[in-house]
Design a protein around this motif. Structure first.
Motif, short mmCIF file in Angstrom:
data_model
loop_
_atom_site.label_atom_id
_atom_site.label_comp_id
_atom_site.label_asym_id
_atom_site.label_seq_id
_atom_site.Cartn_x
_atom_site.Cartn_y
_atom_site.Cartn_z
N ASN A 186 0.81 -1.22 0.00
CA ASN A 186 0.00 0.00 0.00
C ASN A 186 0.85 1.27 0.00
O ASN A 186 0.47 2.28 0.57
CB ASN A 186 -0.93 -0.02 1.22
CG ASN A 186 -2.28 0.55 0.88
OD1 ASN A 186 -2.51 0.93 -0.28
ND2 ASN A 186 -3.14 0.65 1.87
N ILE A 187 2.02 1.17 -0.61
CA ILE A 187 2.87 2.36 -0.76
C ILE A 187 2.99 2.63 -2.25
O ILE A 187 3.39 1.75 -3.02
CB ILE A 187 4.28 2.13 -0.16
CG1 ILE A 187 4.15 1.86 1.35
CG2 ILE A 187 5.19 3.33 -0.43
CD1 ILE A 187 5.45 1.45 2.03
N ARG A 188 2.61 3.84 -2.66
CA ARG A 188 2.68 4.20 -4.08
C ARG A 188 3.92 5.04 -4.34
O ARG A 188 4.30 5.86 -3.50
CB ARG A 188 1.42 4.98 -4.49
CG ARG A 188 0.16 4.13 -4.37
CD ARG A 188 -1.06 4.81 -4.95
NE ARG A 188 -1.53 5.92 -4.15
CZ ARG A 188 -1.35 7.19 -4.44
NH1 ARG A 188 -0.69 7.56 -5.54
NH2 ARG A 188 -1.82 8.14 -3.65
N VAL A 189 4.57 4.75 -5.47
CA VAL A 189 5.83 5.45 -5.79
C VAL A 189 5.68 6.09 -7.16
O VAL A 189 5.42 5.40 -8.16
CB VAL A 189 7.02 4.46 -5.82
CG1 VAL A 189 8.34 5.22 -5.95
CG2 VAL A 189 7.04 3.58 -4.58
N ASN A 190 5.79 7.40 -7.21
CA ASN A 190 5.68 8.12 -8.48
C ASN A 190 6.82 9.13 -8.58
O ASN A 190 7.60 9.30 -7.64
CB ASN A 190 4.32 8.82 -8.56
CG ASN A 190 3.18 7.82 -8.72
OD1 ASN A 190 3.07 7.15 -9.74
ND2 ASN A 190 2.34 7.69 -7.70
N CYS A 191 6.89 9.79 -9.72
CA CYS A 191 8.03 10.67 -9.96
C CYS A 191 7.57 11.95 -10.67
O CYS A 191 6.78 11.89 -11.61
CB CYS A 191 9.01 9.90 -10.86
SG CYS A 191 10.48 10.79 -11.33
N LEU A 192 8.09 13.08 -10.20
CA LEU A 192 7.85 14.36 -10.89
C LEU A 192 9.11 14.68 -11.68
O LEU A 192 10.21 14.60 -11.14
CB LEU A 192 7.69 15.48 -9.86
CG LEU A 192 6.33 15.86 -9.35
CD1 LEU A 192 6.46 17.11 -8.49
CD2 LEU A 192 5.36 16.09 -10.48
N ALA A 193 8.94 15.04 -12.93
CA ALA A 193 10.10 15.36 -13.77
C ALA A 193 9.98 16.80 -14.29
O ALA A 193 9.43 17.04 -15.36
CB ALA A 193 10.18 14.36 -14.93
N PRO A 194 10.50 17.76 -13.51
CA PRO A 194 10.41 19.16 -13.95
C PRO A 194 11.41 19.46 -15.05
O PRO A 194 12.41 18.75 -15.21
CB PRO A 194 10.78 19.96 -12.69
CG PRO A 194 10.96 18.99 -11.58
CD PRO A 194 11.15 17.64 -12.20
N GLY A 195 11.14 20.54 -15.77
CA GLY A 195 12.11 21.02 -16.76
C GLY A 195 12.77 22.27 -16.20
O GLY A 195 13.22 22.27 -15.06
#
Ligand SMILES: NC(=O)c1ccc[n+]([C@@H]2O[C@H](COP(=O)([O-])OP(=O)(O)OC[C@H]3O[C@@H](n4cnc5c(N)ncnc54)[C@H](O)[C@@H]3O)[C@@H](O)[C@H]2O)c1
Length: 262
Positions: A184-193
């Motif tokens: 129940n742990i979600r892993v996502n990523c933000l990729a800024p420019g």
């Protein structure tokens, strides 16, 4: 409940590494304004305290912890301190990062390589691992957000260690997401420019500023506030069916042509 309430982080505890940074400090502000208690972790204690004082003069919402994320002992001590203060941790944002040298391939040293990969990749893995163990032991549904860059996808001259590290952060995100799904742990990523932090403002105001601006499809850098929606999406219940996602917030930069050597 209204749809918009899904974005609330009321009574949640979020840890942000690299919190003294140009972008890191903005991520802290966004999470705090959404209701979270935020733990600010960074090696630079002076800037960390300055950021905390500016954002939260009352000291009620922010908690400062000096922490070198490449040192396992510092991470374990951070977890211990946060547990004593709040008794829980719901969100981790791995924002500590280093850019490394502005150097062509032949001039990148082993030390350059190790220092960039250690902070950007190894420390993100180590933070995620220890905080996940804590979340699992305390039966907490967690959200981990890694910070990549357009260069996680796009090549750029003179940035080999940094671009390689950000590509690794993106794959770390996908792989960890699958490992942790059962917990129940979600892993996502933000990729800024290009973000309008001090460093980028100086480049865009400099000699080659116009060339760089022209290379961004939207023809401008982003204001840090433009990360608020994507960050709150990934940090909150609003993304309950998202894991392993790389969310690009870069005005199209990752998808346009690359510069080649002359
Ligand atoms: N600013 C941008 O335009 C931009 C664009 C794309 C991606 N990013 C990424 O966003 C993240 C944050 O960027 P930023 O603008 O805040 O960078 P920044 O250079 O302003 O801040 C980085 C922070 O990380 C801290 N740090 C470095 N090594 C550390 C360590 N070992 N332990 C703990 N803290 C450490 C530094 O002290 C600093 O406060 C980075 O991962 C960066 O690669 C930034």
């Amino acid at each position: 409940m209204k749809w918009i309430d899904q974005f609330s982080l009321e009574k949640q505890v979020a840890v942000v590494t690299g919190a003294a940074g140009g972008l890191g400090s903005q991520l802290v502000k966004i999470l705090m304004e959404a209701g979270a208690y935020v733990v600010l972790a960074d090696t630079d204690e002076i800037r960390l305290n300055r950021v905390a004082q500016e954002l939260d003069p009352s000291g009620l919402k922010l908690f400062v912890q000096k922490c070198d994320v490449t040192k396992e002992q510092d991470i374990l001590s951070l977890i211990d301190q946060v547990h004593q203060k709040y008794g829980k941790m719901n969100v981790l944002v791995n924002s500590a990062g280093v850019l490394g040298p502005d150097a062509a391939w032949l001039h990148v040293s082993e030390n350059d390589w190790d220092s960039v990969l250690d902070v950007n990749v190894k420390a993100s893995w180590m933070m995620a691992t220890h905080i996940s163990k804590y979340m699992i032991a305390n039966q907490l549904a967690g959200r981990i957000i890694n910070i990549s860059s357009s260069l996680g996808l796009r090549s750029q001259l003179k940035r080999i260690p940094y671009a390689t590290s950000k590509a690794a952060v993106e794959h770390l995100t996908r792989n960890l997401a699958m490992e942790l799904i059962q917990h129940n742990i979600r892993v996502n990523c933000l990729a800024p420019g290009w973000m309008n932090t001090n460093m980028v403002k100086n480049i865009l105001a400099g000699e080659e500023g116009e060339k760089w601006r022209a290379s961004i499809p939207m023809r401008r850098a982003a204001e840090p506030a433009e990360l608020a929606g994507p960050l709150l999406l990934l940090a909150s219940q609003a993304s309950s069916y998202m894991t392993g996602t790389i969310l690009r917030v870069d005005g199209g930069y990752a998808y346009c042509g690359i510069e080649l050597p002359e």
